[in-house]
Design a protein around this motif. Structure first.
Motif, PDB file in Angstrom:
ATOM      1  N   SER A  30     -13.791  14.096 -95.831  1.00 13.18           N
ATOM      2  CA  SER A  30     -13.558  15.513 -95.570  1.00 13.18           C
ATOM      3  C   SER A  30     -13.027  15.613 -94.150  1.00 13.18           C
ATOM      4  O   SER A  30     -13.632  15.092 -93.215  1.00 13.18           O
ATOM      5  N   VAL A  31     -11.889  16.253 -94.005  1.00 17.07           N
ATOM      6  CA  VAL A  31     -11.267  16.399 -92.698  1.00 17.07           C
ATOM      7  C   VAL A  31     -11.334  17.862 -92.300  1.00 17.07           C
ATOM      8  O   VAL A  31     -10.945  18.740 -93.062  1.00 17.07           O
ATOM      9  N   CYS A  32     -11.844  18.096 -91.127  1.00 20.97           N
ATOM     10  CA  CYS A  32     -11.995  19.454 -90.614  1.00 20.97           C
ATOM     11  C   CYS A  32     -11.148  19.571 -89.358  1.00 20.97           C
ATOM     12  O   CYS A  32     -11.283  18.767 -88.440  1.00 20.97           O
ATOM     13  N   LYS A  88      -8.918  19.102 -81.934  1.00 17.34           N
ATOM     14  CA  LYS A  88      -9.191  17.743 -82.399  1.00 17.34           C
ATOM     15  C   LYS A  88      -9.851  17.798 -83.776  1.00 17.34           C
ATOM     16  O   LYS A  88     -10.795  18.546 -83.997  1.00 17.34           O
ATOM     17  N   SER A  89      -9.325  16.980 -84.686  1.00 18.56           N
ATOM     18  CA  SER A  89      -9.882  16.962 -86.039  1.00 18.56           C
ATOM     19  C   SER A  89     -11.138  16.103 -86.084  1.00 18.56           C
ATOM     20  O   SER A  89     -11.343  15.218 -85.255  1.00 18.56           O
TER      21      SER A  89
END
Length: 97
Positions: A30-32, A88-89
Motif C-alpha cells: 500500500s503506497v500512501c 514523501k511517499s
C-alpha cells in the motif's frame, strides 16, 4: 533453454562458469502519498454592455431622492487552477491482494 540443476554447494566447478538465475518476485504494498492541493482562480478583463435605457424612479417621501436603475450584461472570464505538491511517499507491505 539450458537449465542446470542446483547443487548443495559441494561442486566447486559450478562457481567457475557464469549462470543465470531468472526469477520473479512479488510483494503487495500500500503506497500512501500525502499531497497538498492549493486551488486558486484568476479573473480576466470584464466587458460591460447596457441592456436598454436606464429608468429613473423618484422617492419624494424622504426629501427628493432618485433611484437610477440600469440593467447590465457583464462578461467576466474566470480561470480556475490548482497546484498539487506531493510529499514523501510511504510504503507498507501488505498481504497479497
Amino acid at each position: 533453454m539450458y537449465r542446470r540443476k542446483c547443487d548443495n554447494g559441494n561442486n566447486v566447478d559450478s562457481f567457475n562458469e557464469n549462470q543465470t538465475c531468472p526469477t520473479v518476485g512479488y510483494q503487495a504494498a500500500s503506497v500512501c502519498v500525502p499531497v497538498t492541493v492549493t486551488p486558486f482562480a484568476s479573473a480576466g478583463a470584464t466587458v460591460t454592455k447596457c441592456c436598454g435605457a436606464a429608468t429613473v424612479v423618484s422617492n419624494c417621501e424622504d426629501g427628493c431622492r432618485l433611484l437610477v436603475i440600469q440593467r447590465l450584461k457583464v462578461r467576466f472570464p474566470v480561470c480556475y487552477k490548482a497546484e498539487v505538491i506531493p510529499e514523501k511517499s510511504e510504503t507498507v507491505c501488505t498481504e497479497d491482494c
